[in-house]
Design a protein around this motif. Sequence first.
Motif, PDB file in Angstrom:
ATOM      1  N   HIS A  29      26.475 -53.592  -7.239  1.00 55.54           N
ATOM      2  CA  HIS A  29      26.955 -53.818  -8.459  1.00 55.54           C
ATOM      3  C   HIS A  29      25.897 -53.424  -9.752  1.00 55.54           C
ATOM      4  O   HIS A  29      26.368 -53.498 -10.746  1.00 55.54           O
ATOM      5  CB  HIS A  29      26.786 -55.425  -8.549  1.00 55.54           C
ATOM      6  N   ASP A  30      24.706 -52.776  -9.065  1.00 58.79           N
ATOM      7  CA  ASP A  30      23.938 -52.041 -10.130  1.00 58.79           C
ATOM      8  C   ASP A  30      24.814 -50.957 -11.102  1.00 58.79           C
ATOM      9  O   ASP A  30      25.516 -50.392 -10.354  1.00 58.79           O
ATOM     10  CB  ASP A  30      22.812 -51.514  -9.536  1.00 58.79           C
ATOM     11  N   GLY A  31      24.551 -50.890 -12.003  1.00 62.68           N
ATOM     12  CA  GLY A  31      25.061 -49.737 -12.958  1.00 62.68           C
ATOM     13  C   GLY A  31      24.971 -48.323 -12.813  1.00 62.68           C
ATOM     14  O   GLY A  31      24.073 -47.992 -12.074  1.00 62.68           O
ATOM     15  N   PRO A  32      25.606 -47.313 -13.336  1.00 55.69           N
ATOM     16  CA  PRO A  32      25.411 -46.019 -13.077  1.00 55.69           C
ATOM     17  C   PRO A  32      24.049 -45.496 -13.756  1.00 55.69           C
ATOM     18  O   PRO A  32      23.478 -46.033 -14.657  1.00 55.69           O
ATOM     19  CB  PRO A  32      26.618 -45.264 -13.877  1.00 55.69           C
ATOM     20  N   LEU A  33      23.770 -44.643 -12.871  1.00 51.26           N
ATOM     21  CA  LEU A  33      22.434 -43.937 -13.433  1.00 51.26           C
ATOM     22  C   LEU A  33      22.438 -42.276 -13.443  1.00 51.26           C
ATOM     23  O   LEU A  33      23.366 -41.568 -13.134  1.00 51.26           O
ATOM     24  CB  LEU A  33      21.170 -44.055 -12.325  1.00 51.26           C
ATOM     25  N   PRO A  34      21.782 -41.808 -14.641  1.00 49.07           N
ATOM     26  CA  PRO A  34      21.800 -40.418 -14.689  1.00 49.07           C
ATOM     27  C   PRO A  34      20.870 -39.525 -13.925  1.00 49.07           C
ATOM     28  O   PRO A  34      19.995 -40.218 -13.297  1.00 49.07           O
ATOM     29  CB  PRO A  34      21.214 -40.067 -16.219  1.00 49.07           C
ATOM     30  N   ILE A  35      21.340 -38.262 -13.439  1.00 47.45           N
ATOM     31  CA  ILE A  35      20.459 -37.481 -12.554  1.00 47.45           C
ATOM     32  C   ILE A  35      20.537 -36.226 -13.237  1.00 47.45           C
ATOM     33  O   ILE A  35      21.402 -35.701 -13.904  1.00 47.45           O
ATOM     34  CB  ILE A  35      20.989 -37.471 -11.183  1.00 47.45           C
ATOM     35  N   PHE A  36      19.311 -35.383 -13.302  1.00 46.71           N
ATOM     36  CA  PHE A  36      19.468 -34.037 -13.774  1.00 46.71           C
ATOM     37  C   PHE A  36      19.040 -33.062 -12.693  1.00 46.71           C
ATOM     38  O   PHE A  36      18.539 -33.319 -11.946  1.00 46.71           O
ATOM     39  CB  PHE A  36      18.084 -33.742 -14.673  1.00 46.71           C
ATOM     40  N   TYR A  37      19.650 -31.895 -13.115  1.00 39.93           N
ATOM     41  CA  TYR A  37      19.567 -30.902 -12.288  1.00 39.93           C
ATOM     42  C   TYR A  37      18.708 -29.838 -12.847  1.00 39.93           C
ATOM     43  O   TYR A  37      18.890 -29.162 -13.904  1.00 39.93           O
ATOM     44  CB  TYR A  37      20.844 -30.086 -11.648  1.00 39.93           C
ATOM     45  N   TYR A  38      17.821 -29.275 -11.942  1.00 36.01           N
ATOM     46  CA  TYR A  38      16.612 -28.331 -12.503  1.00 36.01           C
ATOM     47  C   TYR A  38      16.442 -27.086 -11.413  1.00 36.01           C
ATOM     48  O   TYR A  38      16.844 -27.266 -10.134  1.00 36.01           O
ATOM     49  CB  TYR A  38      15.320 -28.850 -12.470  1.00 36.01           C
ATOM     50  N   VAL A  39      16.072 -26.004 -12.069  1.00 38.17           N
ATOM     51  CA  VAL A  39      15.273 -24.986 -11.300  1.00 38.17           C
ATOM     52  C   VAL A  39      13.872 -24.961 -11.986  1.00 38.17           C
ATOM     53  O   VAL A  39      13.712 -25.533 -12.856  1.00 38.17           O
ATOM     54  CB  VAL A  39      16.109 -23.739 -11.179  1.00 38.17           C
ATOM     55  N   TRP A  40      13.188 -24.213 -10.995  1.00 37.07           N
ATOM     56  CA  TRP A  40      11.833 -24.292 -11.731  1.00 37.07           C
ATOM     57  C   TRP A  40      11.252 -22.655 -11.705  1.00 37.07           C
ATOM     58  O   TRP A  40      11.488 -21.845 -10.869  1.00 37.07           O
ATOM     59  CB  TRP A  40      10.918 -24.768 -10.640  1.00 37.07           C
ATOM     60  N   LEU A  41      10.298 -22.316 -12.665  1.00 39.39           N
ATOM     61  CA  LEU A  41       9.715 -21.151 -12.849  1.00 39.39           C
ATOM     62  C   LEU A  41       8.128 -21.213 -12.704  1.00 39.39           C
ATOM     63  O   LEU A  41       7.604 -21.913 -13.269  1.00 39.39           O
ATOM     64  CB  LEU A  41       9.989 -20.438 -14.172  1.00 39.39           C
ATOM     65  N   ILE A  42       7.531 -20.439 -11.989  1.00 38.76           N
ATOM     66  CA  ILE A  42       6.068 -20.269 -11.391  1.00 38.76           C
ATOM     67  C   ILE A  42       5.807 -18.897 -12.072  1.00 38.76           C
ATOM     68  O   ILE A  42       6.355 -18.016 -11.789  1.00 38.76           O
ATOM     69  CB  ILE A  42       5.770 -20.567 -10.228  1.00 38.76           C
ATOM     70  N   ARG A  43       4.765 -18.933 -13.044  1.00 43.73           N
ATOM     71  CA  ARG A  43       4.689 -17.559 -13.604  1.00 43.73           C
ATOM     72  C   ARG A  43       2.927 -17.478 -14.444  1.00 43.73           C
ATOM     73  O   ARG A  43       2.575 -18.697 -14.758  1.00 43.73           O
ATOM     74  CB  ARG A  43       5.346 -17.529 -15.033  1.00 43.73           C
TER      75      ARG A  43
END
Length: 269
Positions: A29-43
């Motif tokens: 019964h808990d409500g919806p939650l957001p999810i983010f999608y990432y890529v990552w850069l190492i520099r």
Amino acid sequence: MSETYDVYAVQYARSQRPSRDFFMYKDPHDGPLPIFYYVWLIRNADRAIVVDMGFSAEMGKKRSREFLRCPGEGLRVLGVDPAEVETVVVTHMHYDHAGNVPLFPRATFVLQDAEMQFATGRDMRHKPMRMAFEVEDVVDLVRRNFEGRVRFVNGMEEIAPGVCVHHVGGHTRGLQAVSVETARGRLVLASDAVHFFENMTETNPFPIVADVGHMFDGYERLLRLAGDPDRLIPGHDPLVAELYPVAAGDPMIFELSKTPLRPSPLSGR
């Protein structure tokens, strides 16, 4: 002496879904939650390493995700042309991490032996095991292997001075995290070994999992590896966008090698 790097999370998509999709033990019964999608850069001044490739606009539509922009566009904001990138770490071969292989025509792809075996092996007979894989993404990496452009590792390996991959498993059989030496210490990009901070603070794993025991063991290993909970970065948490300063004036790029704006939720764990 080890090199140090700047590290960035580059958001490219988002979604909002029922909380039961993200946690193994949740009240339906808990409500919806957001999810983010990432890529990552190492520099640093000598090299740029991309971690994961995201998915395309077409795949976002197929899977009902809100596609914000091509991951390659986010990399270009940081001055990195995907066509010139020589090393891409593939943490695992799920659709949101192993898509967009054609964006990186010069790259060698760093992958755990166990992940290729998993994605092309007998487990894929079962729909729940293959639901987060896209066969064409898997085939793209098989083709790159036939071209001699996959660097297979088995366990922990340093892939550049100050950058190591670590087999964690759990979420998939061959999932790997990445540790990076930065000016604020060793940073750990957990990818989907830890989707959200809450997976760890509540010991409540993401429900797409090949081995729950390995996932729990991974939580402990990654914390030890980071040495400080403020240096462990989950793979999909929108809170990352609040904890870290915006980079390059872009509201979808976050500089993880800077001190967080407030303590991580893991600090009290």
